[in-house]
Design a protein around this motif. Sequence first.
Motif, mmCIF file in Angstrom:
data_model
loop_
_atom_site.group_PDB
_atom_site.id
_atom_site.type_symbol
_atom_site.label_atom_id
_atom_site.label_comp_id
_atom_site.label_asym_id
_atom_site.label_seq_id
_atom_site.Cartn_x
_atom_site.Cartn_y
_atom_site.Cartn_z
ATOM 1 N N GLU A 418 -2.762 -18.400 4.825
ATOM 2 C CA GLU A 418 -2.344 -18.026 3.480
ATOM 3 C C GLU A 418 -3.101 -16.781 3.006
ATOM 4 O O GLU A 418 -2.542 -15.897 2.374
ATOM 5 N N PHE A 422 -1.543 -13.307 1.789
ATOM 6 C CA PHE A 422 -1.819 -12.850 0.438
ATOM 7 C C PHE A 422 -2.423 -11.448 0.458
ATOM 8 O O PHE A 422 -2.071 -10.593 -0.360
ATOM 9 N N LEU A 424 -2.019 -9.060 2.640
ATOM 10 C CA LEU A 424 -1.003 -8.036 2.919
ATOM 11 C C LEU A 424 -0.022 -7.899 1.754
ATOM 12 O O LEU A 424 0.400 -6.797 1.403
ATOM 13 N N MET A 425 0.331 -9.028 1.163
ATOM 14 C CA MET A 425 1.277 -8.966 0.042
ATOM 15 C C MET A 425 0.661 -8.260 -1.163
ATOM 16 O O MET A 425 1.354 -7.569 -1.909
ATOM 17 N N SER A 426 -0.653 -8.409 -1.330
ATOM 18 C CA SER A 426 -1.298 -7.758 -2.478
ATOM 19 C C SER A 426 -1.298 -6.238 -2.305
ATOM 20 O O SER A 426 -1.704 -5.509 -3.206
ATOM 21 N N ARG A 427 -0.860 -5.770 -1.126
ATOM 22 C CA ARG A 427 -0.718 -4.325 -0.909
ATOM 23 C C ARG A 427 0.746 -3.893 -1.007
ATOM 24 O O ARG A 427 1.089 -2.756 -0.703
ATOM 25 N N GLY A 428 1.618 -4.864 -1.316
ATOM 26 C CA GLY A 428 3.013 -4.510 -1.546
ATOM 27 C C GLY A 428 3.975 -4.934 -0.446
ATOM 28 O O GLY A 428 5.183 -4.716 -0.554
ATOM 29 N N LEU A 429 3.464 -5.553 0.632
ATOM 30 C CA LEU A 429 4.376 -6.014 1.681
ATOM 31 C C LEU A 429 5.029 -7.319 1.241
ATOM 32 O O LEU A 429 4.359 -8.185 0.678
ATOM 33 N N SER A 430 6.312 -7.466 1.525
ATOM 34 C CA SER A 430 6.960 -8.741 1.236
ATOM 35 C C SER A 430 6.398 -9.775 2.207
ATOM 36 O O SER A 430 5.755 -9.435 3.200
ATOM 37 N N ALA B 55 -3.630 -11.099 -9.424
ATOM 38 C CA ALA B 55 -2.911 -10.558 -8.268
ATOM 39 C C ALA B 55 -1.810 -11.489 -7.772
ATOM 40 O O ALA B 55 -1.010 -11.113 -6.931
ATOM 41 N N GLY B 56 -1.795 -12.725 -8.289
ATOM 42 C CA GLY B 56 -0.706 -13.641 -7.908
ATOM 43 C C GLY B 56 -0.991 -14.499 -6.693
ATOM 44 O O GLY B 56 -0.068 -14.866 -5.960
ATOM 45 N N HIS B 57 -2.246 -14.844 -6.457
ATOM 46 C CA HIS B 57 -2.585 -15.694 -5.305
ATOM 47 C C HIS B 57 -1.821 -17.017 -5.394
ATOM 48 O O HIS B 57 -1.840 -17.687 -6.433
ATOM 49 N N PRO B 58 -1.138 -17.414 -4.286
ATOM 50 C CA PRO B 58 -0.308 -18.626 -4.330
ATOM 51 C C PRO B 58 -1.113 -19.908 -4.498
ATOM 52 O O PRO B 58 -0.537 -20.951 -4.821
ATOM 53 N N GLU B 78 5.856 -12.228 -7.676
ATOM 54 C CA GLU B 78 5.132 -12.435 -6.417
ATOM 55 C C GLU B 78 4.036 -11.368 -6.305
ATOM 56 O O GLU B 78 4.139 -10.301 -6.915
ATOM 57 N N PRO B 79 3.021 -11.638 -5.468
ATOM 58 C CA PRO B 79 1.930 -10.663 -5.312
ATOM 59 C C PRO B 79 2.431 -9.275 -4.900
ATOM 60 O O PRO B 79 1.922 -8.257 -5.388
ATOM 61 N N ASP B 80 3.435 -9.233 -4.024
ATOM 62 C CA ASP B 80 3.915 -7.924 -3.553
ATOM 63 C C ASP B 80 4.659 -7.184 -4.666
ATOM 64 O O ASP B 80 4.588 -5.960 -4.768
ATOM 65 N N ALA B 83 2.057 -5.722 -6.806
ATOM 66 C CA ALA B 83 1.434 -4.573 -6.130
ATOM 67 C C ALA B 83 2.319 -3.341 -6.267
ATOM 68 O O ALA B 83 1.840 -2.237 -6.514
ATOM 69 N N ARG B 84 3.620 -3.542 -6.126
ATOM 70 C CA ARG B 84 4.527 -2.399 -6.207
ATOM 71 C C ARG B 84 4.620 -1.833 -7.623
ATOM 72 O O ARG B 84 5.023 -0.697 -7.811
#
Lengths: 471, 256
Positions: A418, A422, A424-430, B55-58, B78-80, B83-84
């Motif tokens: 997890e 998280f 990677l997603m916090s950098r904008g990746l889905s 940051a949206g941690h699940p 969502e976190p991404d 971020a965007r």
Amino acid sequence: MPQNEVVQDLGLDQYKYHFITEDEPVFRSGRGLNERVVREISAQKEEPAWMLDFRLRALAIYNAKPMPTWGGDLSNLEAVLDQIHFYVRPQEKMERSWDDVPVNIKDTFERLGIPEAEQKVLAGVGAQYESEMVYHSLKEEWESEGVIFDSIEDGLRNHPELFREHFGTVIPSADNKFSAMNSAVWSGGSFVYIPKGVELRTPLQAYFRVNQEQMGQFERTLIIADEGSKAHYIEGCTAPVYSTESFHSGVIEIVVKGGAHFRYTTIQNWSNNMYNLVTQRARVHENATMEWLDGNLGSKLTMKYPSCFLVGEGAHGSILSIAYAGNGQHQDTGGKVVHAAPNTSSQIVSKSISKGTGRSTYRGLCKVYEGSRHARSNVECDALLINDTSRTDTYPYIEIEEQEATVGHEATVSKVGEEQLFYLMSRGLSEDEAMALIVRGFIEPIAKLLPLEYAVELNRLIELEMEGSVG
Amino acid sequence: MSKAPILSLRGLCAKVVDEDVEILHGVDLELIPGEVHALMGPNGSGKSTLAKVLAGHPGYEATAGSVEYDGEDILDLEPDERARLGVFLAFQYPVEIPGVSIANFLRTAMQARLEEEEELDLFDFQDELLERMDLLDIDPSFAERPVNDGFSGGEKKRNEILQMAVLRPRLAVMDETDSGLDIDALQVVAGGVKTLSAEDPEMTVLVITHYQRLLNYLRPDHVHVMVDGRIVRSGGAALAENLEAEGYEQFRASES
């Protein structure tokens, strides 16, 4: 069986259509395997008597051997085998129409970034003329150095002595039930000879040669790398292979003579109804090197353990493999190294990914015979699990008769965490992109050894496979 | 004329998913674009939880209150997606991604910011990456190393700052809770934030730290003290110095 329906819902499973073909093959054997079929195959190919004998003996061995129970689930296989045609001679010209290819498959080819000419070849609706030309010009270059790169049938026809001297010597018919089956009904495959001291810079790509034919279900390949030669052979491609039959059993035999260096790369992606049971082995002589680079995707069940028999002093064998088991798939793969001479060395690196209900099994053998002093072997197998329902098992068999040998084994199992997702997603990746990146990183040590175009295709494929993989 | 806040928390309550214990008990906080804020507090006060919720941690969920970013509530994103929109979290413990180079990771992150049909221009990206590394005085070979794999504490922080420099967030949350012990890491973070703030005066930074030491390198505009899941005191930079001298006990006492 309904033939033109979506088998599964998402990702690559979209590809897994069966093609309906209207065309009648020129020759088709009856269903099931029996002596009449074997005789018909041999007669169709106008083979010498010794080959017919070879086939018939192999058939007897096949019939005598029980279905193996040590590996993947083969309990439904007998029923499958009763229904298949063991020999279909393809027509001279393929007559499927591009318009008949389902839109979803075309779409997937697009997403894989495969050029249209190549898409048509993959869908079995045409030959790629460019590659035909490439093949012919390369072939001329190779022939000037004495290299033989032909179909297995032409090898037998045109080089009978060289062929007979080596055929069946690396993998005897009796090696296992499926090598016996292949020996009885083989059809298609390559015959390759690299003369002494010849080094090929361009890889030999089976792809170029088999374009004009259809992929054989019982392909048989024989490769002889003579002393001091160096070559790389590439088989398969990352795009899914379609077949109306659900069984593939190949035999690949390679003889690597003294001081030669041979690499065999194969990447295969079968449709998910396929039983893929392949025997591939190299006999490696003194100071020679054999490298198997093996990628297995798709299929219902794959059982495949590339092997190196190190019979000459100083021989080296290396087996690097990637397996991907999606929903409902079982990849039972690994490698075998047999040390039968002093100062031999070997390496097995196996990376598997299991997603959904996919299951990957590493099954490996390292055998060191007495007298193989200073033999060294190292095995590393790493499994990556994508979901809680994914499964992996490791069966390393180690048999050491020699005191002065060094054998190492290391296995890791990891689950995509997890925190990794998280991060990677916090950098904008889905989520899917994050998963694909993690998986690509996991296989990178092996993928980087692939020819560039294969590595690129493999990366795209993983991206598609990871769609909808989480949650 | 005061600017509209980039981040506004109102009565934010949060807990770990699948657990009943609430960690944040109503946090109010407002950040104006271009400001540097420090959030301080003792261990277990909820500082890192706040960073993760932003940051949206699940693994965390907000149970009450709101988090408005640029005027929109982002708690359902969502976190991404966050971020965007320009939210960046520098991790306290950056995660290892074996086999993936920093350059490849950042390229994927930049591609993810584009529309589906758009392709990132790889030459432009390469130039940009080199320019950002040059700005931060990072050797170009650094980008070829696998993400955080075998990195020292300082290298991990350098990687976080480099990502921040490339992604150019509007709001950067720096979770530096424990990094006060690693001087190298501390200087990397403080130096990086200073450089990037000087370059983009509109960038807003929330630095979370346990030790005052980080604030010797980085002068915040505002300092907040969090104790037991609430912000109990806000003030200027002098507040941090007071904390160094007096400790957090004074706030615990005043609460009860």
